[in-house]
Design a protein around this motif. Structure first.
Motif, PDB file in Angstrom:
ATOM      1  N   VAL A  91      24.046  26.267   9.198  1.00  0.00           N
ATOM      2  CA  VAL A  91      24.016  27.608   9.792  1.00  0.00           C
ATOM      3  C   VAL A  91      23.474  28.602   8.770  1.00  0.00           C
ATOM      4  O   VAL A  91      22.575  29.397   9.067  1.00  0.00           O
ATOM      5  N   LEU A  92      24.013  28.521   7.529  1.00  0.00           N
ATOM      6  CA  LEU A  92      23.544  29.425   6.478  1.00  0.00           C
ATOM      7  C   LEU A  92      22.049  29.259   6.252  1.00  0.00           C
ATOM      8  O   LEU A  92      21.313  30.244   6.130  1.00  0.00           O
ATOM      9  N   ALA A  93      21.597  27.993   6.188  1.00  0.00           N
ATOM     10  CA  ALA A  93      20.181  27.732   5.916  1.00  0.00           C
ATOM     11  C   ALA A  93      19.301  28.300   7.020  1.00  0.00           C
ATOM     12  O   ALA A  93      18.280  28.946   6.746  1.00  0.00           O
ATOM     13  N   GLN A  96      19.220  32.114   6.922  1.00  0.00           N
ATOM     14  CA  GLN A  96      18.431  32.644   5.819  1.00  0.00           C
ATOM     15  C   GLN A  96      16.934  32.452   6.025  1.00  0.00           C
ATOM     16  O   GLN A  96      16.129  33.254   5.576  1.00  0.00           O
TER      17      GLN A  96
END
Lengths: 200, 200
Positions: A91-93, A96
């Motif tokens: 999710v973070l990747a 971003q």
């Protein structure tokens, strides 16, 4: 130096971090003590807080200290797209790197019957319920291109089909900036097989 | 994901550790949250404790949570030997590798006038006082074999000479298991110059 000293305890405790061996732990402890006590104190506070408070979002299973994570709670995100990923780092990747503004569902693993990880462990019943009720238009499968990730992807495809949802899978192929010469055989074979028409 | 989430805060805080970039910090945070919350909590507790309580030993300047560190307080260690090192990690390294049972003095740096580090910053007045009063028989200089370390060593030698103390320096040369072919030139030159007689 007896192992009971606070410095030894600190070095020992730092080794619970992945990829940190005895020498790195020593370096980290000394660095914090000699150069960044404030940072160390803040890390301690945030760490204690995070370990106690962070749980799972009841809607998407992502890690959050709230009952419903900020991504699920955000009314400006697009309910018609649902991206299924394996882990919170994914999710973070994606957040971003892309401009994706839909919703997420975090499996927290991948199908691996030998390790005792079946559909129930991945919350797929919860996902099925969600497909039933909120009915997104598109489900983007972003599991990792490993054997288990592919199996999981296949399972998800079958699930989504029965709900008449448009299914997509993120593209796999030669990475940008990569060179064909150094791309592994299976990736290159996949990239060749999945070639796209260029419409000019 | 807004930066205020506890997970983002944790990832950000972990970056205060040396050698930890954004990706490692993510991996560490996720690892602790998903696999080792207990270890994370314990690390937080020890870290907070260490940052608040660890100070300098009043006798040898080593890092300790006590007024006098366990090495200085241990009555079974040999007062006649004093080993001078640059940093607390050097004490750890010597304790782990050797059977040395004397005392230590930790400089917490090395002479480097350009960086504003002179004899006072290294506690050399305190060391002089110690040489005056407890008068060890041997002073072992174990500063690092760098330019500043050598300068510090030279300064220490002059200090000790005036107190009529036997001065030794740990040996420098080809490391055990090393090969001459791959040893750097200055180390090899030094090893050649410092060759020892073999008495059979």
């Amino acid at each position: 130096m007896p192992t009971e000293s606070l410095l030894s305890q600190l070095i020992e405790s730092l080794r619970c971090l992945p990829g940190v061996g005895p020498k790195s732990a020593q370096r980290m402890a000394l660095h914090l003590l000699e150069r960044n006590r404030e940072g160390g104190l803040q890390l301690a506070a945030v760490l204690a807080d995070a370990m106690q408070k962070i749980g799972r979002c009841t809607r998407c299973r992502n890690l959050t200290e709230l009952e419903i994570c900020s991504l699920c709670a955000n009314p400006r995100r697009d309910d018609s797209q649902l991206c299924v990923v394996e882990s919170p780092v994914d999710v973070l990747a994606i957040e971003q790197a892309t401009a994706y503004s839909g919703r997420y569902f975090v499996l927290l693993g991948r199908l691996s019957p030998l390790d005792g990880i079946g559909p129930a462990e991945l919350g797929l019943d919860q996902l099925a319920e969600r497909l039933e009720h909120s009915a997104p238009k598109e489900m983007i499968i972003a599991t990792n291109p490993t054997v288990e990730g592919e199996a999981t992807s296949y399972y998800l495809q079958r699930m989504a089909k029965s709900h008449n949802i448009h299914i997509t899978r993120i593209a796999h192929g030669v990475p940008l900036g990569g060179e064909l010469e150094y791309t592994d055989q299976s990736t290159l074979a996949h990239a060749f097989g999945s070639r796209l028409a260029i419409d000019e």
